[in-house]
Design a protein around this motif. Sequence first.
Motif, PDB file in Angstrom:
ATOM      1  N   PRO A  72      29.507  46.089  58.238  1.00 56.74           N
ATOM      2  CA  PRO A  72      30.321  46.544  59.373  1.00 56.74           C
ATOM      3  C   PRO A  72      31.715  45.904  59.373  1.00 56.74           C
ATOM      4  O   PRO A  72      31.865  44.742  58.980  1.00 56.74           O
ATOM      5  CB  PRO A  72      29.520  46.079  60.599  1.00 56.74           C
ATOM      6  CG  PRO A  72      28.152  45.789  60.103  1.00 56.74           C
ATOM      7  CD  PRO A  72      28.259  45.445  58.659  1.00 56.74           C
ATOM      8  N   LEU A  73      32.687  46.664  59.830  1.00 54.75           N
ATOM      9  CA  LEU A  73      34.075  46.190  59.798  1.00 54.75           C
ATOM     10  C   LEU A  73      34.282  44.914  60.604  1.00 54.75           C
ATOM     11  O   LEU A  73      35.083  44.068  60.223  1.00 54.75           O
ATOM     12  CB  LEU A  73      35.003  47.290  60.339  1.00 54.75           C
ATOM     13  CG  LEU A  73      35.245  48.442  59.376  1.00 54.75           C
ATOM     14  CD1 LEU A  73      35.985  49.584  60.078  1.00 54.75           C
ATOM     15  CD2 LEU A  73      36.038  47.950  58.176  1.00 54.75           C
ATOM     16  N   ASP A  74      33.529  44.771  61.691  1.00 51.57           N
ATOM     17  CA  ASP A  74      33.772  43.571  62.505  1.00 51.57           C
ATOM     18  C   ASP A  74      33.208  42.303  61.852  1.00 51.57           C
ATOM     19  O   ASP A  74      33.445  41.203  62.331  1.00 51.57           O
ATOM     20  CB  ASP A  74      33.272  43.743  63.951  1.00 51.57           C
ATOM     21  CG  ASP A  74      31.794  44.054  64.024  1.00 51.57           C
ATOM     22  OD1 ASP A  74      31.170  44.262  62.955  1.00 51.57           O
ATOM     23  OD2 ASP A  74      31.254  44.086  65.140  1.00 51.57           O
ATOM     24  N   LEU A  75      32.466  42.447  60.755  1.00 52.92           N
ATOM     25  CA  LEU A  75      31.983  41.264  60.018  1.00 52.92           C
ATOM     26  C   LEU A  75      32.832  41.004  58.769  1.00 52.92           C
ATOM     27  O   LEU A  75      32.586  40.054  58.034  1.00 52.92           O
ATOM     28  CB  LEU A  75      30.522  41.455  59.590  1.00 52.92           C
ATOM     29  CG  LEU A  75      29.484  41.524  60.715  1.00 52.92           C
ATOM     30  CD1 LEU A  75      28.098  41.783  60.130  1.00 52.92           C
ATOM     31  CD2 LEU A  75      29.482  40.226  61.521  1.00 52.92           C
ATOM     32  N   HIS A  99      20.979  51.592  63.769  1.00 56.58           N
ATOM     33  CA  HIS A  99      20.771  50.132  63.809  1.00 56.58           C
ATOM     34  C   HIS A  99      21.913  49.434  64.542  1.00 56.58           C
ATOM     35  O   HIS A  99      21.691  48.466  65.257  1.00 56.58           O
ATOM     36  CB  HIS A  99      20.598  49.570  62.397  1.00 56.58           C
ATOM     37  CG  HIS A  99      19.202  49.738  61.894  1.00 56.58           C
ATOM     38  ND1 HIS A  99      18.738  50.922  61.389  1.00 56.58           N
ATOM     39  CD2 HIS A  99      18.158  48.885  61.882  1.00 56.58           C
ATOM     40  CE1 HIS A  99      17.460  50.793  61.052  1.00 56.58           C
ATOM     41  NE2 HIS A  99      17.087  49.563  61.346  1.00 56.58           N
ATOM     42  N   SER A 100      23.099  49.938  64.350  1.00 55.99           N
ATOM     43  CA  SER A 100      24.234  49.325  65.025  1.00 55.99           C
ATOM     44  C   SER A 100      24.087  49.504  66.539  1.00 55.99           C
ATOM     45  O   SER A 100      24.296  48.555  67.308  1.00 55.99           O
ATOM     46  CB  SER A 100      25.497  49.985  64.501  1.00 55.99           C
ATOM     47  OG  SER A 100      26.589  49.434  65.132  1.00 55.99           O
ATOM     48  N   GLU A 101      23.709  50.692  66.957  1.00 52.93           N
ATOM     49  CA  GLU A 101      23.511  50.940  68.401  1.00 52.93           C
ATOM     50  C   GLU A 101      22.414  50.053  68.970  1.00 52.93           C
ATOM     51  O   GLU A 101      22.450  49.664  70.127  1.00 52.93           O
ATOM     52  CB  GLU A 101      23.138  52.410  68.634  1.00 52.93           C
ATOM     53  CG  GLU A 101      24.374  53.284  68.725  1.00 52.93           C
ATOM     54  CD  GLU A 101      24.037  54.750  68.946  1.00 52.93           C
ATOM     55  OE1 GLU A 101      24.934  55.567  68.728  1.00 52.93           O
ATOM     56  OE2 GLU A 101      22.871  55.064  69.311  1.00 52.93           O
ATOM     57  N   ALA A 102      21.436  49.743  68.128  1.00 58.18           N
ATOM     58  CA  ALA A 102      20.314  48.904  68.593  1.00 58.18           C
ATOM     59  C   ALA A 102      20.666  47.413  68.500  1.00 58.18           C
ATOM     60  O   ALA A 102      19.810  46.558  68.729  1.00 58.18           O
ATOM     61  CB  ALA A 102      19.071  49.209  67.773  1.00 58.18           C
ATOM     62  N   GLY A 103      21.905  47.110  68.112  1.00 58.77           N
ATOM     63  CA  GLY A 103      22.338  45.709  68.079  1.00 58.77           C
ATOM     64  C   GLY A 103      21.927  44.973  66.816  1.00 58.77           C
ATOM     65  O   GLY A 103      21.935  43.735  66.788  1.00 58.77           O
ATOM     66  N   ASP A 104      21.579  45.723  65.763  1.00 54.98           N
ATOM     67  CA  ASP A 104      21.150  45.102  64.498  1.00 54.98           C
ATOM     68  C   ASP A 104      21.945  45.764  63.360  1.00 54.98           C
ATOM     69  O   ASP A 104      21.393  46.504  62.546  1.00 54.98           O
ATOM     70  CB  ASP A 104      19.635  45.347  64.327  1.00 54.98           C
ATOM     71  CG  ASP A 104      19.088  44.740  63.042  1.00 54.98           C
ATOM     72  OD1 ASP A 104      19.753  43.852  62.468  1.00 54.98           O
ATOM     73  OD2 ASP A 104      17.994  45.170  62.621  1.00 54.98           O
TER      74      ASP A 104
END
Length: 214
Positions: free
Chosen positions: A137-140, A16-21
């Motif tokens: 996710p860490l960036d959030l 999902h992260s790779e797909a931008g979600d």
Amino acid sequence: MNDEKRDVARELARRHSEAGDPLGWFEALYKQANRDFNTIPWADRAVNPHLAAWCEREALPRPGMRVVVVGCGLGDDAEYLAGLGADVTAFDLSETAIRWCRERFPDSRVSYQVGNLLEFRGAFDLAVESYTLQAMPLDLRSRAIDAVGKLAREIVVICRGRDESDPPGTLPYPLTRADLDGLRKNGLELLKFEDFDDPYDPGKRRFRSHWRIK
Ligand SMILES: C[S@@+](CC[C@H](N)C(=O)[O-])C[C@H]1O[C@@H](n2cnc3c(N)ncnc32)[C@H](O)[C@@H]1O
């Protein structure tokens, strides 16, 4: 979380992260579980013992307190808090999880709602956050901590913990004390910080912190 279930969750999160979600994997996991608890890594169908012990020790929440449960999953913590007499709102990003909560507890006094922590608004007496920040996710992370801090005048956070000098690790990503200090931005002051090895899951370092508006 056992290793096999954790691997499935990590793989879903990666895809999902790779797909931008990056948050989409939660709904995908609940949906593909098709009401089978055994496939959800955190579905132990019992209140988190670190939350129950805290409530008992602190005599919180008091009956009638307005409590919000962040990322409520399948509702066990929310039901426990409602059983103590609190007026509980519990939200989760996943529609399937919320539907599942309502099916599990059809006579519940808890108000179950679909909601994203990053957008959810409310003014509660107590916010309970266990194991959601570490799964995001860490960036959030700093946005998510800020959002938790805006929900209530008193907050308890239960999470995996690490030192600043430790590597960030893999999902679930442990929090540092500096991460949690982000709550101070919202005028919260630390009342108690506990750092312990989980007796129910040895080898897992946990932080439990209690915050209140000054
Ligand atoms: C690791 S699970 C923990 C669930 C529950 N707190 C427990 O301890 O059993 C994280 C939960 O947070 C939810 N979640 C993740 N990101 C969220 C967000 N941004 N807003 C609301 N819920 C979120 C997930 O759907 C999932 O149910």
